[in-house]
Design a protein around this motif. Structure first.
Motif, PDB file in Angstrom:
ATOM      1  N   GLY A 238       0.791  -1.225   0.000  1.00 49.12           N
ATOM      2  CA  GLY A 238       0.000   0.000   0.000  1.00 49.12           C
ATOM      3  C   GLY A 238       0.822   1.274   0.000  1.00 49.12           C
ATOM      4  O   GLY A 238       2.047   1.271  -0.013  1.00 49.12           O
ATOM      5  N   CYS A 239       0.107   2.390   0.010  1.00 48.60           N
ATOM      6  CA  CYS A 239       0.718   3.724   0.083  1.00 48.60           C
ATOM      7  C   CYS A 239       0.955   4.054   1.546  1.00 48.60           C
ATOM      8  O   CYS A 239       0.011   4.199   2.317  1.00 48.60           O
ATOM      9  CB  CYS A 239      -0.203   4.759  -0.557  1.00 48.60           C
ATOM     10  N   ASP A 240       2.212   4.181   1.929  1.00 47.52           N
ATOM     11  CA  ASP A 240       2.589   4.415   3.314  1.00 47.52           C
ATOM     12  C   ASP A 240       2.567   5.893   3.670  1.00 47.52           C
ATOM     13  O   ASP A 240       2.927   6.270   4.772  1.00 47.52           O
ATOM     14  CB  ASP A 240       3.987   3.827   3.533  1.00 47.52           C
ATOM     15  N   GLY A 241       2.180   6.727   2.699  1.00 55.23           N
ATOM     16  CA  GLY A 241       2.130   8.156   2.944  1.00 55.23           C
ATOM     17  C   GLY A 241       3.050   8.945   2.036  1.00 55.23           C
ATOM     18  O   GLY A 241       3.294  10.128   2.269  1.00 55.23           O
ATOM     19  N   ASP A 242       3.567   8.295   0.983  1.00 57.01           N
ATOM     20  CA  ASP A 242       4.531   8.974   0.116  1.00 57.01           C
ATOM     21  C   ASP A 242       4.307   8.523  -1.322  1.00 57.01           C
ATOM     22  O   ASP A 242       3.273   7.954  -1.663  1.00 57.01           O
ATOM     23  CB  ASP A 242       5.952   8.646   0.578  1.00 57.01           C
ATOM     24  N   ARG A 243       5.313   8.734  -2.169  1.00 53.51           N
ATOM     25  CA  ARG A 243       5.202   8.422  -3.587  1.00 53.51           C
ATOM     26  C   ARG A 243       5.281   6.934  -3.880  1.00 53.51           C
ATOM     27  O   ARG A 243       4.917   6.498  -4.964  1.00 53.51           O
ATOM     28  CB  ARG A 243       6.321   9.139  -4.357  1.00 53.51           C
ATOM     29  N   TRP A 345      -2.617   2.581  -5.267  1.00 45.14           N
ATOM     30  CA  TRP A 345      -1.993   3.735  -4.602  1.00 45.14           C
ATOM     31  C   TRP A 345      -2.985   4.898  -4.519  1.00 45.14           C
ATOM     32  O   TRP A 345      -3.099   5.570  -3.484  1.00 45.14           O
ATOM     33  CB  TRP A 345      -0.746   4.117  -5.394  1.00 45.14           C
ATOM     34  N   MET A 346      -3.713   5.147  -5.597  1.00 42.56           N
ATOM     35  CA  MET A 346      -4.700   6.233  -5.618  1.00 42.56           C
ATOM     36  C   MET A 346      -5.809   5.990  -4.605  1.00 42.56           C
ATOM     37  O   MET A 346      -6.276   6.920  -3.942  1.00 42.56           O
ATOM     38  CB  MET A 346      -5.295   6.361  -7.030  1.00 42.56           C
ATOM     39  N   TRP A 347      -6.227   4.731  -4.494  1.00 41.41           N
ATOM     40  CA  TRP A 347      -7.305   4.416  -3.543  1.00 41.41           C
ATOM     41  C   TRP A 347      -6.836   4.672  -2.111  1.00 41.41           C
ATOM     42  O   TRP A 347      -7.570   5.268  -1.309  1.00 41.41           O
ATOM     43  CB  TRP A 347      -7.744   2.970  -3.719  1.00 41.41           C
ATOM     44  N   ASP A 348      -5.618   4.245  -1.786  1.00 44.64           N
ATOM     45  CA  ASP A 348      -5.098   4.516  -0.446  1.00 44.64           C
ATOM     46  C   ASP A 348      -5.022   6.016  -0.183  1.00 44.64           C
ATOM     47  O   ASP A 348      -5.370   6.493   0.904  1.00 44.64           O
ATOM     48  CB  ASP A 348      -3.707   3.897  -0.285  1.00 44.64           C
ATOM     49  N   TYR A 349      -4.562   6.766  -1.174  1.00 45.17           N
ATOM     50  CA  TYR A 349      -4.431   8.212  -0.994  1.00 45.17           C
ATOM     51  C   TYR A 349      -5.807   8.859  -0.806  1.00 45.17           C
ATOM     52  O   TYR A 349      -5.989   9.720   0.060  1.00 45.17           O
ATOM     53  CB  TYR A 349      -3.713   8.828  -2.195  1.00 45.17           C
ATOM     54  N   LEU A 350      -6.764   8.430  -1.599  1.00 48.31           N
ATOM     55  CA  LEU A 350      -8.105   9.018  -1.516  1.00 48.31           C
ATOM     56  C   LEU A 350      -8.746   8.744  -0.163  1.00 48.31           C
ATOM     57  O   LEU A 350      -9.232   9.662   0.507  1.00 48.31           O
ATOM     58  CB  LEU A 350      -8.978   8.460  -2.643  1.00 48.31           C
ATOM     59  N   ARG A 351      -8.755   7.495   0.251  1.00 46.78           N
ATOM     60  CA  ARG A 351      -9.483   7.153   1.477  1.00 46.78           C
ATOM     61  C   ARG A 351      -8.773   7.682   2.726  1.00 46.78           C
ATOM     62  O   ARG A 351      -9.430   8.095   3.689  1.00 46.78           O
ATOM     63  CB  ARG A 351      -9.684   5.637   1.565  1.00 46.78           C
ATOM     64  N   ARG A 352      -7.440   7.715   2.695  1.00 45.47           N
ATOM     65  CA  ARG A 352      -6.728   8.178   3.881  1.00 45.47           C
ATOM     66  C   ARG A 352      -6.662   9.700   3.970  1.00 45.47           C
ATOM     67  O   ARG A 352      -6.500  10.253   5.060  1.00 45.47           O
ATOM     68  CB  ARG A 352      -5.323   7.569   3.903  1.00 45.47           C
ATOM     69  N   SER A 353      -6.809  10.376   2.852  1.00 45.39           N
ATOM     70  CA  SER A 353      -6.840  11.843   2.879  1.00 45.39           C
ATOM     71  C   SER A 353      -8.225  12.371   3.225  1.00 45.39           C
ATOM     72  O   SER A 353      -8.396  13.578   3.432  1.00 45.39           O
ATOM     73  CB  SER A 353      -6.406  12.410   1.521  1.00 45.39           C
ATOM     74  N   LYS A 354      -9.201  11.461   3.252  1.00 46.62           N
ATOM     75  CA  LYS A 354     -10.591  11.818   3.589  1.00 46.62           C
ATOM     76  C   LYS A 354     -11.190  12.824   2.600  1.00 46.62           C
ATOM     77  O   LYS A 354     -12.080  13.605   2.949  1.00 46.62           O
ATOM     78  CB  LYS A 354     -10.689  12.375   5.013  1.00 46.62           C
ATOM     79  N   GLN A 355     -10.690  12.793   1.355  1.00 41.51           N
ATOM     80  CA  GLN A 355     -11.316  13.579   0.306  1.00 41.51           C
ATOM     81  C   GLN A 355     -12.461  12.761  -0.304  1.00 41.51           C
ATOM     82  O   GLN A 355     -12.629  11.576  -0.021  1.00 41.51           O
ATOM     83  CB  GLN A 355     -10.294  13.962  -0.755  1.00 41.51           C
ATOM     84  N   ASN A 548      -0.091  12.614  -8.953  1.00 38.59           N
ATOM     85  CA  ASN A 548       0.045  12.285 -10.368  1.00 38.59           C
ATOM     86  C   ASN A 548       0.322  10.787 -10.527  1.00 38.59           C
ATOM     87  O   ASN A 548       1.438  10.336 -10.296  1.00 38.59           O
ATOM     88  CB  ASN A 548       1.181  13.093 -10.992  1.00 38.59           C
ATOM     89  N   PRO A 549      -0.659  10.000 -10.910  1.00 38.32           N
ATOM     90  CA  PRO A 549      -0.460   8.547 -11.007  1.00 38.32           C
ATOM     91  C   PRO A 549       0.420   8.108 -12.158  1.00 38.32           C
ATOM     92  O   PRO A 549       0.891   6.976 -12.171  1.00 38.32           O
ATOM     93  CB  PRO A 549      -1.887   8.008 -11.162  1.00 38.32           C
ATOM     94  N   ILE A 550       0.666   8.975 -13.159  1.00 34.62           N
ATOM     95  CA  ILE A 550       1.484   8.556 -14.310  1.00 34.62           C
ATOM     96  C   ILE A 550       2.830   9.264 -14.343  1.00 34.62           C
ATOM     97  O   ILE A 550       3.584   9.119 -15.300  1.00 34.62           O
ATOM     98  CB  ILE A 550       0.744   8.780 -15.643  1.00 34.62           C
ATOM     99  N   GLY A 551       3.185  10.014 -13.307  1.00 37.43           N
ATOM    100  CA  GLY A 551       4.420  10.783 -13.315  1.00 37.43           C
ATOM    101  C   GLY A 551       5.681   9.946 -13.301  1.00 37.43           C
ATOM    102  O   GLY A 551       6.768  10.473 -13.483  1.00 37.43           O
TER     103      GLY A 551
END
Length: 717
Positions: A238-243, A345-355, A548-551
């Motif tokens: 998962g996304c641990d809080g970074d890139r 990664w996007m899902w982890d970022y979305l749900r953990r950022s509460k957006q 940016n998921p494709i960066g």
């Protein structure tokens, strides 16, 4: 005679500094291992605090809270989680020095602290910034435990160092931590020669395209095939809080075969794999390798930590428990990796950022189409997790719907409905945009179910230009085709691009407000790794976003991913997008037709950019060494003068635009040549763009080739 052991390796979606959540996931994994009948459970590297804590690892709080979590686990290991060896990862201070450690727990007692012996300091890793490697091979010392541990179990001391655990039934267990598997002389070599039966590796290994084959086949399988033994590999997910996205893939191997394999990309918070193996097969396998047996007689012994605990199943239990059969493993294609890693990664970022969702400027081109398809893939993964009964996915999805869904509504939810709820796309057109790109954007949005709109932003563009005209006493910039010079042409393009960023953030903040829904949206970036490297983007345009998921993905791999989505999901709207040449659409059309293309603007192809990127990093080439390398690589199709011109053009463009890397949107890391200067590519952003010494050295080599008759000016087919 058999000596069967039941073992478990875990993958958990840990989060940096989320001690409460990390503890719950660890406890859940121990329970699952117990339910599977295992007597040993291995977790991932630094799983207690999360691997990606970075400079928080310099804070005493991080270690203090980690010990508090261990105290909680110790208490449970005396009660409902007893009779299983629990191996966890955390930072430990010893003699005023921080070590990255594994800690072995059993029935309320700490049996061993094993520090990491090889730091990882390449690619995205900076472990020596926070830790020191343990240098005392095959040495154990006494560690004074903190009061929070003593208060739980009255234990004051435990061994720390490079030791091996020996069970009451004679089975021996050794330890590695991540990088030790990757080094030229891995710890497993000495341990296997010393007769260690089971080797545990706790890792924090991130996903990079095409990496999994090396990690599994060349390292894990290679280690056990050459030296025999049982090998457990646990990795964070998962996304641990970074890139970075840590891609799981827990593995249990024995004697060159895989017996259990965890998922590489999965949304489940906790995954536990287990296998029943026979230690006797390790003995017989190793004994047949005669040269290694001779070598083992010269191997130094490890200090043992004796534990009065039997890891082998008793005779009756062993008779009732069949051995695990080996597996045939298939590696995912690059397209499948892209369809799973960035979306997870996007899902982890979305749900953990509460957006509450994403906003995407959808241009009708390949890059933004790839990002849209990734959101669609993400929604498919989430729906699959929902329908498989994943409680965390249920909680997260219900949160996105304002906790308004009942069980029946959750079961009826489809991936396109979820996409329509969380993905807002908009075609931000100008008078320079074509009808075709607008239609392609709308068609794709419709097919994936996104909430789509289309607007013209010419009014805003004209207003900004008018402000400049007033401020300069009537000076009105023109495009090149209208008689303007290069500075005017570029400025007029950048105005359009930057206003799209401004409008994107406006839409992200107010789109849900306009619909009477709470929350905001994350803006998605659409610049691929090649454009970021070349600097072919406007600073603070649509490349400036929240994530940016494709960066970190090159253009060629994105094209393959779009083809995959076309055939896999039937998104035929991608056909026109793939057929059209990439273009920024920022210069005026001529007779309604495009005259601007990305590759013409850049002065190089995307394929060439990928070659430049890989030679620059990780190939570590400067201008001259890149020129020499390309003489071999491209000599069959380009003259030395043409190659020199291409290399010089790339490095001029790279130098001119390097400053843009300081504001690149946080991007999913998928390629080794990412230009991200925050964690990965630590190079200056102010260069002498003429590269006078380096380019002169190239010119001298060209002169030498000319004098030798090896230099021609004609391009060869």
């Amino acid at each position: 005679m058999t000596r069967k052991v039941r073992l478990s390796a875990c993958c958990m979606n840990q989060w940096s500094l989320d001690f409460a959540g990390n503890l719950e996931r660890i406890l859940q994994s121990i329970r699952k291992a117990k339910e599977a009948g295992s007597r040993l459970r291995l977790g991932s590297e630094l799983e207690i605090c999360g691997y990606g804590c970075a400079d928080h690892l310099l804070e005493p709080d991080t270690t203090t809270h980690s010990w508090e979590v261990v105290a909680e686990i110790l208490q449970r290991s005396k009660d409902d989680l007893s009779d299983i060896i629990i191996v966890v990862g955390m930072p430990v201070f010893y003699k005023n020095t921080a070590y990255n450690c594994l800690i072995a727990l059993l029935n309320g007692k700490i049996e061993l602290i094993r520090p990491k012996m090889a730091m990882c300091d390449d690619d995205n890793y900076r472990e020596s910034r926070w830790f020191v490697s343990w240098r005392k091979q095959r040495t154990l010392e006494q560690f004074l435990l903190p009061d929070v541990i003593t208060d739980v179990n009255k234990q004051r001391f435990c061994p720390i160092g490079d030791g091996v655990i020996q069970m009451g039934d004679g089975v021996t267990v050794g330890f590695e931590i991540c990088e030790e598997l990757w080094t030229a002389k891995g710890s497993y070599l000495d341990m296997s020669l010393s007769g260690v039966d089971i080797i545990l590796n706790a890792s924090g290994s991130h996903h990079v395209l095409r990496k999994s084959n090396k990690r599994l086949n060349r390292l894990i399988l290679g280690a056990t095939e050459k030296n025999g033994g049982i090998y457990l590999f646990s990795n964070q997910r998962g996304c641990d809080g970074d890139r970075l996205y840590y891609d799981g893939s827990a593995t249990i191997a024995q004697n060159g075969s895989i017996y259990a394999q965890g998922a590489q990309f999965e949304l489940a918070e906790t995954e536990v794999i287990s296998a029943t193996l026979d230690v006797e097969r390790v003995d017989s396998y190793r004994n047949r390798i005669r040269s290694s047996r001779v070598e083992s007689t010269r191997s130094e012994s490890y200090p043992y930590v004796q534990i009065d605990f039997r890891v082998c199943l008793d005779e009756l239990e062993a008779l009732k428990t069949p051995l695990t059969e080996p597996l045939t493993i298939t590696m995912p294609t690059v397209e499948e990796e892209i369809a799973s890693g960035p979306p997870a990664w996007m899902w982890d970022y979305l749900r953990r950022s509460k957006q509450s969702g994403f906003f995407l400027p959808l241009s009708g081109g390949r890059d933004s189409a790839a990002v849209a398809c990734m959101v669609s893939c993400m929604c498919r993964m989430v729906i699959n997790a929902l329908h498989s009964g994943d409680k965390q996915a249920y909680h997260d999805v219900n949160y996105l719907f304002g906790n308004s869904l009942d069980d029946a509504a959750i079961k009826r939810l489809t991936h396109d409905q979820l996409c329509g709820h969380i993905l807002f796309t908009c075609y931000l057109g100008t008078q320079n945009s074509s009808k075709e790109t607008k239609e392609r954007a709308g068609a794709l949005a419709t097919q994936i179910g996104a909430s789509h709109s289309s607007v013209l932003i010419d009014t805003a563009v004209s207003a900004v230009i008018k402000i400049f005209e007033i401020a300069t006493g009537g000076r009105l910039p023109r495009f090149r085709v209208e008689g303007g010079e290069g500075r005017e042409n570029l400025a007029l393009q950048n105005i359009q691009a930057r206003l799209r960023m401004v409008i994107s953030y406006l839409f992200a903040q107010l789109s849900l407000w306009a619909k009477g829904r709470p929350g905001g949206l994350l803006v998605l970036g659409t610049a691929n790794v090649d454009e970021c490297l070349r600097g072919y983007l406007t600073k603070y345009d649509c490349s400036s976003a929240d994530i940016n998921p494709i960066g970190g993905i090159c253009k060629g791999d994105l094209n393959g991913f779009l083809q995959y989505c076309l055939s896999k999901f039937g998104l035929d709207s991608l056909t026109g997008i793939l057929d059209a040449p990439p273009t920024a659409e920022l210069e005026p059309l001529q007779d309604g037709q495009l005259v601007q293309t990305d590759e013409a603007d850049m002065g190089m192809t995307y394929e060439e950019l990928g070659v430049f990127g890989r030679l620059r990093l990780p190939g570590s080439c400067g201008p001259y060494s890149m020129f020499i390398a390309l003489l071999d690589k491209w000599g069959h199709k380009h003259s030395p003068h043409e190659i020199a011109a291409k290399v010089k053009h790339f490095f001029r463009c790279y130098a001119i635009n390097r400053h843009k890397a300081t504001v690149l949107t946080p991007a999913y890391h998928a390629e080794h040549y990412s230009p991200d200067d925050h964690r990965h590519d630590h190079r200056p952003f102010l260069y002498n763009v003429d590269w006078p010494w380096q380019f002169k050295r190239i010119d001298r080599t060209l002169e030498l080739l000319e004098k030798s008759g090896l230099c021609t000016n004609a391009t060869q087919s």
